[in-house]
Design a protein around this motif. Structure first.
Motif, PDB file in Angstrom:
ATOM      1  N   HIS A  53       1.012  -1.089  -0.138  1.00 31.74           N
ATOM      2  CA  HIS A  53       0.137   0.070   0.140  1.00 31.74           C
ATOM      3  C   HIS A  53       0.770   1.253  -0.109  1.00 31.74           C
ATOM      4  O   HIS A  53       1.965   1.283   0.264  1.00 31.74           O
ATOM      5  N   PHE A  61      -4.197   0.019  -1.529  1.00 32.49           N
ATOM      6  CA  PHE A  61      -3.193  -0.681  -1.945  1.00 32.49           C
ATOM      7  C   PHE A  61      -2.882  -0.342  -3.393  1.00 32.49           C
ATOM      8  O   PHE A  61      -3.579   0.331  -4.182  1.00 32.49           O
ATOM      9  N   SER A  84      -6.240  -0.215   2.390  1.00 34.93           N
ATOM     10  CA  SER A  84      -5.586  -1.478   2.958  1.00 34.93           C
ATOM     11  C   SER A  84      -6.583  -1.689   4.216  1.00 34.93           C
ATOM     12  O   SER A  84      -6.503  -2.814   4.548  1.00 34.93           O
TER      13      SER A  84
END
Length: 161
Positions: A53, A61, A84
């Motif tokens: 990420h 991400f 994320s």
């Protein structure tokens, strides 16, 4: 940093070199030696999940190999738009946040096991996780990456969680 391409050679080099520099071990001991093949194999053939990420306040991400995509049931296009934090189960958010903080402070951490949620709602454990800061040779921080070497569906977990 925006999402990288599936076979981005420079990003594969960053993943591999920052892992080696911080942990003292190779990310994939049996991995190939030239960069183009490394990028392809990390994305397509790795026997482990590999995610990264960015550095935004709510990290998104920017990379997920095909093993991670299968586990989480997201396509590349879905993954690279996903914060994320949403990969963790609601009850596991503080545990995940603590792990991410320890990585930010120490450079890397390993031995983590955490409950994750696939797109379908299926719960699974990621196990034998190492997370590290993505630092280039100049020390520029590009985000964090995580490798999980095993995973178990919650329905198969006999340890009681």
């Amino acid at each position: 940093m925006t999402a990288v391409s599936h076979h981005d050679v420079a990003f594969a080099r960053l993943l591999v070199s920052s892992y080696q520099r911080l942990t003292g071990a190779p990310l994939w001991p049996s991995g190939p030696s030239h960069d183009g093949e490394t990028a392809r194999r990390l994305y397509e053939d790795a026997p482990f999940g590999l995610l990264a990420h960015d550095t935004s306040a709510d990290p998104i991400f920017i990379y997920a190999n095909t093993t991670a995509q299968r586990c989480f049931e997201y396509t590349w296009q879905e993954f690279v738009r996903l914060p994320s934090r949403l990969s963790a189960a609601p009850g596991g958010q503080s545990d995940r946040a603590g792990f991410v903080r320890s990585v930010a402070e120490r450079g890397y951490a390993s031995g983590y096991r955490g409950l994750r949620i696939a797109k379908s709602g299926r719960g699974f454990w990621i196990e034998d996780v190492t997370m590290w800061n993505l630092l280039d040779a100049d020390g520029t921080h590009h985000g964090q990456a995580a490798v999980f070497r095993s995973w178990t569906d919650v329905s198969e977990d006999r340890t009681g969680g």
